[in-house]
Design an enzyme around this catalytic site. Structure first.
Site, PDB file in Angstrom:
ATOM      1  N   LYS A  51       0.836  -1.201   0.000  1.00  0.00           N
ATOM      2  CA  LYS A  51       0.000   0.000   0.000  1.00  0.00           C
ATOM      3  C   LYS A  51       0.875   1.257   0.000  1.00  0.00           C
ATOM      4  O   LYS A  51       0.563   2.239  -0.665  1.00  0.00           O
ATOM      5  CB  LYS A  51      -0.949  -0.023   1.215  1.00  0.00           C
ATOM      6  N   GLN A  95      -5.321  -2.130   9.248  1.00  0.00           N
ATOM      7  CA  GLN A  95      -5.103  -3.442   8.633  1.00  0.00           C
ATOM      8  C   GLN A  95      -5.718  -4.543   9.495  1.00  0.00           C
ATOM      9  O   GLN A  95      -5.535  -4.577  10.715  1.00  0.00           O
ATOM     10  CB  GLN A  95      -3.585  -3.668   8.447  1.00  0.00           C
ATOM     11  N   ASP A 118     -11.528   1.826   3.221  1.00  0.00           N
ATOM     12  CA  ASP A 118     -11.823   0.400   3.050  1.00  0.00           C
ATOM     13  C   ASP A 118     -13.297   0.165   2.694  1.00  0.00           C
ATOM     14  O   ASP A 118     -13.659  -0.912   2.221  1.00  0.00           O
ATOM     15  CB  ASP A 118     -11.547  -0.353   4.362  1.00  0.00           C
TER      16      ASP A 118
END
Ligand code: GUN
Length: 282
Positions: A51, A95, A118
Protein backbone atom coordinates in the site's frame (compact mmCIF):
# COMPACT_ATOMS: atom_id res chain seq x y z
CA UNK A 1 -7.64 -14.75 -21.90
CA UNK A 2 -5.76 -14.11 -18.68
CA UNK A 3 -6.55 -10.70 -17.15
CA UNK A 4 -3.44 -9.28 -15.56
CA UNK A 5 -4.41 -7.23 -12.53
CA UNK A 6 -0.79 -6.22 -12.35
CA UNK A 7 -0.81 -4.61 -15.81
CA UNK A 8 -4.23 -3.04 -15.41
CA UNK A 9 -3.34 -1.60 -12.02
CA UNK A 10 -0.08 -0.19 -13.38
CA UNK A 11 -2.02 1.62 -16.09
CA UNK A 12 -4.68 2.91 -13.70
CA UNK A 13 -2.08 4.04 -11.16
CA UNK A 14 -0.24 5.99 -13.89
CA UNK A 15 -3.51 7.75 -14.77
CA UNK A 16 -4.12 8.55 -11.11
CA UNK A 17 -0.55 9.85 -10.74
CA UNK A 18 -1.23 12.33 -13.52
CA UNK A 19 -4.40 13.49 -11.82
CA UNK A 20 -2.76 13.77 -8.39
CA UNK A 21 0.15 15.77 -9.86
CA UNK A 22 -2.32 18.59 -10.47
CA UNK A 23 -3.65 18.61 -6.90
CA UNK A 24 -1.04 20.85 -5.19
CA UNK A 25 -1.81 23.68 -7.63
CA UNK A 26 -5.56 23.14 -7.29
CA UNK A 27 -5.97 22.23 -3.64
CA UNK A 28 -2.64 23.11 -2.03
CA UNK A 29 -1.81 19.54 -1.06
CA UNK A 30 -1.95 15.87 -2.06
CA UNK A 31 -4.21 13.14 -0.56
CA UNK A 32 -2.95 11.62 2.67
CA UNK A 33 -3.56 7.97 3.57
CA UNK A 34 -2.81 6.68 7.07
CA UNK A 35 -2.42 2.94 7.50
CA UNK A 36 -2.46 1.50 11.01
CA UNK A 37 -0.86 -1.89 11.51
CA UNK A 38 -1.02 -3.71 14.84
CA UNK A 39 1.32 -6.60 15.59
CA UNK A 40 3.89 -8.41 13.49
CA UNK A 41 1.97 -10.71 11.17
CA UNK A 42 4.27 -11.07 8.13
CA UNK A 43 1.42 -11.19 5.60
CA UNK A 44 -0.11 -7.99 7.01
CA UNK A 45 3.30 -6.27 6.91
CA UNK A 46 3.70 -7.31 3.28
CA UNK A 47 0.22 -5.94 2.37
CA UNK A 48 0.95 -2.67 4.15
CA UNK A 49 4.26 -2.30 2.32
CA UNK A 50 2.36 -2.80 -0.95
CA UNK A 51 0.00 0.00 0.00
CA UNK A 52 2.89 2.34 0.80
CA UNK A 53 4.59 1.52 -2.50
CA UNK A 54 1.44 2.14 -4.52
CA UNK A 55 0.90 5.44 -2.69
CA UNK A 56 4.38 6.52 -3.72
CA UNK A 57 3.71 5.65 -7.38
CA UNK A 58 0.44 7.59 -7.39
CA UNK A 59 1.83 10.56 -5.43
CA UNK A 60 -0.34 10.01 -2.38
CA UNK A 61 1.22 10.81 1.00
CA UNK A 62 1.33 7.61 3.04
CA UNK A 63 1.88 7.36 6.77
CA UNK A 64 2.14 3.88 8.23
CA UNK A 65 1.66 3.71 11.98
CA UNK A 66 3.03 0.52 13.55
CA UNK A 67 1.73 -0.52 16.96
CA UNK A 68 2.69 -3.54 19.06
CA UNK A 69 0.03 -6.19 19.67
CA UNK A 70 0.03 -5.16 23.33
CA UNK A 71 -1.91 -2.01 22.38
CA UNK A 72 -5.28 -1.85 24.13
CA UNK A 73 -8.59 -1.32 22.39
CA UNK A 74 -8.94 2.04 24.14
CA UNK A 75 -5.51 3.17 22.95
CA UNK A 76 -6.34 2.17 19.38
CA UNK A 77 -9.69 3.98 19.59
CA UNK A 78 -7.89 7.09 20.84
CA UNK A 79 -5.46 6.88 17.91
CA UNK A 80 -8.35 6.67 15.43
CA UNK A 81 -10.15 9.52 17.11
CA UNK A 82 -7.04 11.68 16.62
CA UNK A 83 -6.83 10.73 12.95
CA UNK A 84 -10.54 11.48 12.45
CA UNK A 85 -10.00 14.95 13.86
CA UNK A 86 -6.82 15.60 11.84
CA UNK A 87 -7.73 17.70 8.81
CA UNK A 88 -4.55 16.71 7.00
CA UNK A 89 -5.68 13.05 6.92
CA UNK A 90 -8.01 11.95 4.09
CA UNK A 91 -8.05 8.17 4.46
CA UNK A 92 -7.69 5.82 7.43
CA UNK A 93 -7.10 2.10 7.03
CA UNK A 94 -6.66 -0.25 9.95
CA UNK A 95 -5.10 -3.44 8.63
CA UNK A 96 -7.07 -6.56 9.54
CA UNK A 97 -7.01 -8.99 11.24
CA UNK A 98 -6.49 -7.34 14.63
CA UNK A 99 -5.26 -9.26 17.70
CA UNK A 100 -7.95 -11.27 19.48
CA UNK A 101 -8.31 -8.89 22.45
CA UNK A 102 -9.44 -6.06 20.15
CA UNK A 103 -13.02 -5.92 18.91
CA UNK A 104 -12.68 -5.32 15.15
CA UNK A 105 -16.23 -4.00 14.80
CA UNK A 106 -15.63 -1.35 17.44
CA UNK A 107 -12.52 -0.20 15.60
CA UNK A 108 -14.17 -0.14 12.16
CA UNK A 109 -17.19 1.71 13.57
CA UNK A 110 -14.86 4.33 15.08
CA UNK A 111 -13.35 5.37 11.74
CA UNK A 112 -15.05 8.44 10.31
CA UNK A 113 -17.17 7.26 7.38
CA UNK A 114 -15.74 10.10 5.25
CA UNK A 115 -12.21 8.68 5.78
CA UNK A 116 -13.16 5.01 5.56
CA UNK A 117 -11.13 4.11 2.45
CA UNK A 118 -11.82 0.40 3.05
CA UNK A 119 -15.58 0.96 2.80
CA UNK A 120 -16.05 -1.26 5.86
CA UNK A 121 -17.97 1.21 8.06
CA UNK A 122 -21.61 0.15 8.60
CA UNK A 123 -22.83 3.43 7.11
CA UNK A 124 -20.83 2.81 3.91
CA UNK A 125 -22.04 -0.80 3.76
CA UNK A 126 -25.65 0.31 4.29
CA UNK A 127 -25.29 2.99 1.62
CA UNK A 128 -23.98 0.38 -0.85
CA UNK A 129 -27.03 -1.83 -0.25
CA UNK A 130 -29.34 1.17 -0.56
CA UNK A 131 -27.68 2.32 -3.81
CA UNK A 132 -26.63 5.59 -2.24
CA UNK A 133 -23.26 7.36 -2.68
CA UNK A 134 -20.66 5.47 -0.67
CA UNK A 135 -17.08 4.25 -0.53
CA UNK A 136 -17.09 0.82 -2.19
CA UNK A 137 -14.63 -1.62 -0.64
CA UNK A 138 -11.48 -2.16 -2.64
CA UNK A 139 -11.53 -5.83 -3.63
CA UNK A 140 -15.10 -5.89 -5.01
CA UNK A 141 -14.45 -2.61 -6.81
CA UNK A 142 -11.25 -4.04 -8.31
CA UNK A 143 -13.12 -7.12 -9.53
CA UNK A 144 -15.67 -5.00 -11.37
CA UNK A 145 -12.86 -2.90 -12.90
CA UNK A 146 -11.22 -6.09 -14.19
CA UNK A 147 -14.46 -7.39 -15.71
CA UNK A 148 -15.00 -4.02 -17.40
CA UNK A 149 -11.44 -3.91 -18.70
CA UNK A 150 -11.81 -7.42 -20.14
CA UNK A 151 -14.99 -6.31 -21.93
CA UNK A 152 -17.15 -8.78 -20.03
CA UNK A 153 -20.84 -7.90 -20.24
CA UNK A 154 -22.41 -8.40 -16.80
CA UNK A 155 -26.02 -7.57 -17.65
CA UNK A 156 -28.24 -10.65 -17.81
CA UNK A 157 -25.40 -13.05 -16.94
CA UNK A 158 -25.66 -15.84 -14.39
CA UNK A 159 -23.07 -14.90 -11.78
CA UNK A 160 -22.09 -17.25 -8.98
CA UNK A 161 -20.13 -16.00 -5.97
CA UNK A 162 -18.49 -18.56 -3.70
CA UNK A 163 -18.03 -17.01 -0.25
CA UNK A 164 -20.25 -14.65 1.73
CA UNK A 165 -17.75 -12.51 3.62
CA UNK A 166 -18.48 -8.89 4.48
CA UNK A 167 -15.26 -7.87 2.73
CA UNK A 168 -15.66 -9.65 -0.62
CA UNK A 169 -18.53 -12.10 -1.19
CA UNK A 170 -21.46 -9.94 -0.13
CA UNK A 171 -20.36 -6.62 -1.66
CA UNK A 172 -19.23 -8.17 -4.96
CA UNK A 173 -22.60 -9.95 -5.21
CA UNK A 174 -24.31 -6.59 -4.70
CA UNK A 175 -22.17 -4.86 -7.34
CA UNK A 176 -22.93 -7.64 -9.84
CA UNK A 177 -26.63 -7.42 -8.99
CA UNK A 178 -26.55 -3.64 -9.51
CA UNK A 179 -25.15 -4.33 -12.99
CA UNK A 180 -28.11 -6.64 -13.68
CA UNK A 181 -26.48 -10.03 -13.32
CA UNK A 182 -28.56 -12.84 -11.82
CA UNK A 183 -26.53 -13.62 -8.74
CA UNK A 184 -26.26 -16.78 -6.64
CA UNK A 185 -24.20 -16.69 -3.43
CA UNK A 186 -22.77 -20.06 -2.36
CA UNK A 187 -21.11 -20.94 0.94
CA UNK A 188 -19.98 -23.79 3.15
CA UNK A 189 -23.54 -25.11 3.64
CA UNK A 190 -24.43 -25.04 -0.06
CA UNK A 191 -25.62 -28.45 -1.25
CA UNK A 192 -24.13 -29.78 -4.52
CA UNK A 193 -21.93 -26.76 -5.19
CA UNK A 194 -20.56 -28.08 -8.53
CA UNK A 195 -24.07 -28.22 -10.04
CA UNK A 196 -24.40 -24.49 -9.28
CA UNK A 197 -20.91 -23.40 -10.32
CA UNK A 198 -21.33 -25.24 -13.64
CA UNK A 199 -24.24 -22.91 -14.41
CA UNK A 200 -22.11 -19.82 -13.83
CA UNK A 201 -21.21 -17.55 -16.71
CA UNK A 202 -19.27 -15.39 -14.26
CA UNK A 203 -17.72 -17.19 -11.28
CA UNK A 204 -16.16 -15.23 -8.41
CA UNK A 205 -14.31 -17.37 -5.90
CA UNK A 206 -13.50 -15.96 -2.46
CA UNK A 207 -13.49 -18.92 -0.13
CA UNK A 208 -9.88 -19.00 1.07
CA UNK A 209 -9.06 -22.62 0.25
CA UNK A 210 -6.16 -23.50 -2.05
CA UNK A 211 -7.31 -24.77 -5.49
CA UNK A 212 -10.85 -25.37 -4.23
CA UNK A 213 -12.44 -24.91 -7.65
CA UNK A 214 -11.47 -27.80 -9.89
CA UNK A 215 -11.85 -28.22 -13.65
CA UNK A 216 -15.06 -30.25 -13.40
CA UNK A 217 -16.80 -27.41 -11.50
CA UNK A 218 -16.56 -24.96 -14.40
CA UNK A 219 -18.28 -24.92 -17.80
CA UNK A 220 -16.66 -23.94 -21.10
CA UNK A 221 -16.47 -20.18 -21.62
CA UNK A 222 -16.91 -19.13 -17.98
CA UNK A 223 -15.35 -15.91 -16.73
CA UNK A 224 -13.43 -16.87 -13.58
CA UNK A 225 -12.29 -14.36 -10.94
CA UNK A 226 -10.02 -15.83 -8.27
CA UNK A 227 -9.86 -13.78 -5.07
CA UNK A 228 -7.92 -16.38 -3.08
CA UNK A 229 -4.48 -15.76 -1.62
CA UNK A 230 -3.28 -19.05 -0.16
CA UNK A 231 -0.06 -20.87 0.43
CA UNK A 232 0.15 -24.12 -1.46
CA UNK A 233 0.37 -26.71 1.34
CA UNK A 234 3.00 -28.68 -0.62
CA UNK A 235 5.22 -26.06 -2.29
CA UNK A 236 4.57 -23.09 0.06
CA UNK A 237 4.05 -20.91 -3.03
CA UNK A 238 1.15 -18.46 -3.39
CA UNK A 239 -1.91 -19.94 -5.03
CA UNK A 240 -5.53 -19.03 -5.54
CA UNK A 241 -8.85 -20.65 -4.69
CA UNK A 242 -9.01 -21.92 -8.26
CA UNK A 243 -6.96 -24.75 -9.74
CA UNK A 244 -5.61 -22.47 -12.45
CA UNK A 245 -4.00 -25.14 -14.66
CA UNK A 246 -7.19 -27.20 -14.76
CA UNK A 247 -9.64 -24.32 -15.14
CA UNK A 248 -7.76 -21.95 -17.46
CA UNK A 249 -8.29 -24.06 -20.63
CA UNK A 250 -12.07 -23.98 -20.07
CA UNK A 251 -12.40 -20.35 -19.00
CA UNK A 252 -12.97 -17.55 -21.52
CA UNK A 253 -11.36 -15.14 -19.08
CA UNK A 254 -9.49 -15.90 -15.85
CA UNK A 255 -7.44 -13.99 -13.28
CA UNK A 256 -4.08 -15.35 -12.07
CA UNK A 257 -2.78 -15.56 -8.49
CA UNK A 258 -0.55 -13.73 -7.80
CA UNK A 259 -0.93 -10.73 -10.14
CA UNK A 260 -4.71 -10.76 -10.46
CA UNK A 261 -7.20 -9.38 -7.97
CA UNK A 262 -4.51 -8.45 -5.37
CA UNK A 263 -2.93 -5.55 -7.27
CA UNK A 264 -6.39 -4.29 -8.24
CA UNK A 265 -7.39 -4.15 -4.57
CA UNK A 266 -4.47 -1.85 -3.82
CA UNK A 267 -5.21 0.18 -6.95
CA UNK A 268 -8.78 0.74 -5.77
CA UNK A 269 -7.50 1.75 -2.35
CA UNK A 270 -5.63 4.55 -4.13
CA UNK A 271 -8.85 5.46 -5.97
CA UNK A 272 -10.82 5.52 -2.73
CA UNK A 273 -8.19 7.71 -1.06
CA UNK A 274 -8.40 10.20 -3.93
CA UNK A 275 -12.20 10.06 -3.74
CA UNK A 276 -12.18 10.82 -0.01
CA UNK A 277 -9.68 13.65 -0.58
CA UNK A 278 -11.80 15.20 -3.34
CA UNK A 279 -15.00 14.98 -1.29
CA UNK A 280 -13.27 16.69 1.62
CA UNK A 281 -11.54 19.30 -0.56
CA UNK A 282 -14.48 20.52 -2.60
N1 GUN B 1 -6.77 -7.53 5.51
C1 GUN B 1 -6.94 -8.28 4.39
N2 GUN B 1 -7.56 -7.56 3.45
C2 GUN B 1 -7.81 -6.34 3.97
C3 GUN B 1 -8.41 -5.15 3.47
O1 GUN B 1 -8.90 -5.06 2.34
N3 GUN B 1 -8.45 -4.09 4.33
C4 GUN B 1 -7.96 -4.17 5.58
N4 GUN B 1 -8.06 -3.10 6.35
N5 GUN B 1 -7.38 -5.25 6.07
C5 GUN B 1 -7.31 -6.32 5.27
Amino acid sequence: MIISGKELSTKLKAEMAEEVAGFPAKYGRVPHLVVVLVGDDPASHSYVRGKAKASEVVGIKNTTILKPDTITEEELLALISGLNADDTVDGILVQLPLPGHINESRIINAISKEKDVDGFHPLNVAALWMKQPCIVSCTPKGIIRMLEAAGVEIKGKRAVVIGRSQIVGLPVAKLLLDRNATVTICHSKTVDLPSITRQAEILVVAIGRPRFVTGDMVSEGTVVIDVGVNRDPETGKLCGDVDFDAVEPKASVITPVPGGVGPMTICCLMENTIECFLRRSS
